[in-house]
Design a protein around this motif. Structure first.
Motif, PDB file in Angstrom:
ATOM      1  N   TYR A  29     -46.681   9.596  32.085  1.00  0.00           N
ATOM      2  CA  TYR A  29     -46.345   9.630  33.510  1.00  0.00           C
ATOM      3  C   TYR A  29     -44.966  10.269  33.721  1.00  0.00           C
ATOM      4  O   TYR A  29     -44.066   9.718  34.357  1.00  0.00           O
ATOM      5  CB  TYR A  29     -46.381   8.221  34.104  1.00  0.00           C
ATOM      6  CG  TYR A  29     -46.557   8.199  35.598  1.00  0.00           C
ATOM      7  CD1 TYR A  29     -47.735   8.652  36.193  1.00  0.00           C
ATOM      8  CD2 TYR A  29     -45.556   7.727  36.440  1.00  0.00           C
ATOM      9  CE1 TYR A  29     -47.888   8.641  37.568  1.00  0.00           C
ATOM     10  CE2 TYR A  29     -45.696   7.719  37.809  1.00  0.00           C
ATOM     11  CZ  TYR A  29     -46.863   8.171  38.367  1.00  0.00           C
ATOM     12  OH  TYR A  29     -47.015   8.165  39.729  1.00  0.00           O
ATOM     13  N   ARG A  58     -51.011  11.379  31.614  1.00  0.00           N
ATOM     14  CA  ARG A  58     -50.721  11.299  33.053  1.00  0.00           C
ATOM     15  C   ARG A  58     -49.473  12.082  33.459  1.00  0.00           C
ATOM     16  O   ARG A  58     -48.751  11.688  34.363  1.00  0.00           O
ATOM     17  CB  ARG A  58     -50.565   9.833  33.469  1.00  0.00           C
ATOM     18  CG  ARG A  58     -51.786   8.985  33.238  1.00  0.00           C
ATOM     19  CD  ARG A  58     -51.545   7.541  33.659  1.00  0.00           C
ATOM     20  NE  ARG A  58     -50.505   6.912  32.870  1.00  0.00           N
ATOM     21  CZ  ARG A  58     -50.042   5.686  33.079  1.00  0.00           C
ATOM     22  NH1 ARG A  58     -50.524   4.959  34.072  1.00  0.00           N
ATOM     23  NH2 ARG A  58     -49.102   5.179  32.306  1.00  0.00           N
ATOM     24  N   CYS A  59     -49.216  13.171  32.788  1.00  0.00           N
ATOM     25  CA  CYS A  59     -48.053  13.991  33.130  1.00  0.00           C
ATOM     26  C   CYS A  59     -48.442  15.044  34.170  1.00  0.00           C
ATOM     27  O   CYS A  59     -49.592  15.452  34.262  1.00  0.00           O
ATOM     28  CB  CYS A  59     -47.490  14.670  31.876  1.00  0.00           C
ATOM     29  SG  CYS A  59     -46.759  13.512  30.702  1.00  0.00           S
ATOM     30  N   SER A  60     -47.469  15.474  34.931  1.00  0.00           N
ATOM     31  CA  SER A  60     -47.718  16.456  35.983  1.00  0.00           C
ATOM     32  C   SER A  60     -46.616  17.499  35.963  1.00  0.00           C
ATOM     33  O   SER A  60     -45.528  17.284  35.430  1.00  0.00           O
ATOM     34  CB  SER A  60     -47.786  15.775  37.359  1.00  0.00           C
ATOM     35  OG  SER A  60     -46.615  15.028  37.604  1.00  0.00           O
ATOM     36  N   ASN A 107     -55.026  13.705  31.151  1.00  0.00           N
ATOM     37  CA  ASN A 107     -54.402  14.399  32.272  1.00  0.00           C
ATOM     38  C   ASN A 107     -54.733  13.794  33.625  1.00  0.00           C
ATOM     39  O   ASN A 107     -54.830  14.485  34.630  1.00  0.00           O
ATOM     40  CB  ASN A 107     -54.806  15.878  32.261  1.00  0.00           C
ATOM     41  CG  ASN A 107     -56.312  16.076  32.262  1.00  0.00           C
ATOM     42  OD1 ASN A 107     -57.058  15.189  31.867  1.00  0.00           O
ATOM     43  ND2 ASN A 107     -56.761  17.234  32.704  1.00  0.00           N
ATOM     44  N   SER A 158     -53.682  12.250  36.845  1.00  0.00           N
ATOM     45  CA  SER A 158     -52.454  12.151  37.630  1.00  0.00           C
ATOM     46  C   SER A 158     -52.750  12.530  39.073  1.00  0.00           C
ATOM     47  O   SER A 158     -53.538  13.450  39.330  1.00  0.00           O
ATOM     48  CB  SER A 158     -51.374  13.081  37.059  1.00  0.00           C
ATOM     49  OG  SER A 158     -50.226  13.080  37.886  1.00  0.00           O
ATOM     50  N   CYS A 209     -51.786  18.501  37.496  1.00  0.00           N
ATOM     51  CA  CYS A 209     -51.572  18.160  36.094  1.00  0.00           C
ATOM     52  C   CYS A 209     -52.133  19.267  35.205  1.00  0.00           C
ATOM     53  O   CYS A 209     -52.537  20.331  35.683  1.00  0.00           O
ATOM     54  CB  CYS A 209     -52.207  16.816  35.768  1.00  0.00           C
ATOM     55  SG  CYS A 209     -53.966  16.741  36.150  1.00  0.00           S
TER      56      CYS A 209
END
Length: 407
Positions: free
Chosen positions: A211, A236-238, A257, A259, A263
């Motif tokens: 995140y 969950r990275c963007s 992925n 999010s 993302c």
């Protein structure tokens, strides 16, 4: 009393009888005979038991090092010898464990622990559930600047603000350990380009981002500045839409992925000669995975409804139209396949098996077992086309109320 007296009288009579018969001094009783194995039980044969404190210092240090933080501190009351051992060990600080054991009071306890120790801190962990208190945040920030953390090896840092759940910029103090870190995990924060630019992680072997908001430039720069990186975990990275991998050391890559913000959409493995594991962990976000060169890839994980896999010129989504003779060489090396699907579809599983002729382990995780999963005549071609190498099958059905495991 009478039984004891009768035994003593019998012994006395035997001794007098032996003396009258001229046998010399009385023979020792069997109970008085030495035990040949006594030395193995009494701590070395010197007449005393072996205690824990009699072990060498190196052994005691290993025992203390595997204990949780609270139990480590308690060992100093066992004996005077344990006190310098506890103080000389490398620190393993888990802020959540300390706050839980001290009713949420973190600052003073952290300072006392650090000031009483003579060894360096090798691991520092701050998880998201604790980073919701201003006083705790201030205590953590002060601790990160302590000289005891100058040689930090493992860092798990989560930053959460006090309301609105928005990701705040990560403090620059956590990157002063970049030259010594071997394991790093960052979560619930923003990594800006000006912070990441210029960083170097020469010893980093495992990097986890959970995140985290960072640009495609920052993500690529962070990975490129880690020449020893073996394990990469992105959850969950963007901010970054595409990631290209060119690495001689990478062994495992996992991407989840999911999010609410834009993302990752594409993962391209251009050259990874030592890559062994590649996993996509999310069913809700599509990910296009292209593998151009990964000669050692053996374990593959994907979601059937959201992962598009392309190995060289072979597109897995073509399903039954793929001819066995035209399969990519990389597909023939896959030995372990992990499938995640909402509803079990036997047709899809069997057609995927056609794409991986050397498959030995198959893991299937689904939310529903389905009602139309039947063996059809068209599947008989599967048995005629090639030998099935499958040795283990794990089928896990995860429902709202139960979990069923079928082996």
């Amino acid at each position: 009393m009478e039984a004891g007296g009768s035994r003593r009288s019998a012994t006395t009579r035997k001794r007098k009888s032996a003396a009258l018969m001229g046998e010399g001094s009385p023979a020792p009783s069997p109970a008085a005979a030495p035990d040949p194995g006594a030395a193995d039980h009494d701590g070395g044969g010197d007449g005393r038991d072996l205690h824990l404190s009699d072990l060498p210092d190196d052994v005691l240090r290993k025992i203390i090092s595997v204990l949780p933080m609270k139990q480590r501190g308690r060992t100093q009351i066992l004996a005077k010898r344990w006190l310098p051992l506890w103080r000389s060990l490398p620190l393993n600080i888990d802020c959540c464990e300390i706050a839980r054991s001290n009713h949420g009071k973190l600052g003073d306890v952290l300072q006392r622990i650090i000031s009483s120790q003579q060894g360096d801190c090798h691991r520092f962990c701050i998880r998201p559930l604790l980073a919701t208190n201003k006083e705790n945040d201030a205590a953590v920030d002060a601790c990160l600047l302590s000289p005891a953390l100058n040689k930090l090896k493992e860092l798990e840092f989560y930053r959460r603000p006090w309301h609105n759940w928005q990701r705040l910029p990560a403090p620059t103090s956590i990157f002063r350990f970049s030259h010594t870190l071997c394991v790093a995990q960052f979560g619930h924060c923003t990594l800006t380009d000006d912070i990441v630019q210029g960083l170097h992680f020469p010893q980093l072997k495992k990097l986890g981002l959970d995140y985290v908001f960072l640009s495609e430039f920052s993500l690529s720069s962070m990975i490129a500045s880690s020449p020893s990186l073996e394990v990469l975990l992105i959850i969950r990275c963007s901010g970054a839409r595409c990631l290209r991998i060119n690495s001689f050391t990478r062994r495992s890559i996992e991407v989840g992925n999911s999010s609410p913000d834009p993302c990752m959409e594409e993962l391209i493995i251009e050259s990874a000669p030592h890559l062994e594991r590649l996993f996509h962990l999310d069913q809700n976000q599509d990910l296009h995975v292209s593998v151009l060169s990964a000669p050692r890839l053996e374990s593959l994980g994907c979601c059937t409804n959201s992962t598009r896999l392309v190995f060289g010129s072979t597109d897995i989504h073509q399903g039954p139209r793929i001819a066995i003779g035209s399969l990519s060489t990389a597909l023939c090396r896959i030995k372990s396949l992990h499938l995640c699907m909402r509803t079990l579809c036997l047709d899809m599983v069997i057609e995927l098996m056609r794409c991986f002729p050397c498959l030995e382990k198959l893991y299937i995780q689904c939310e529903k077992s389905g009602t139309k999963n039947l063996w059809r005549r068209k599947h008989r071609d599967l048995l005629r086309s090639f030998d099935i190498c499958l040795k283990k099958l794990y089928w896990i059905v995860i429902g709202p109320k139960n979990l069923t495991l079928i082996l």
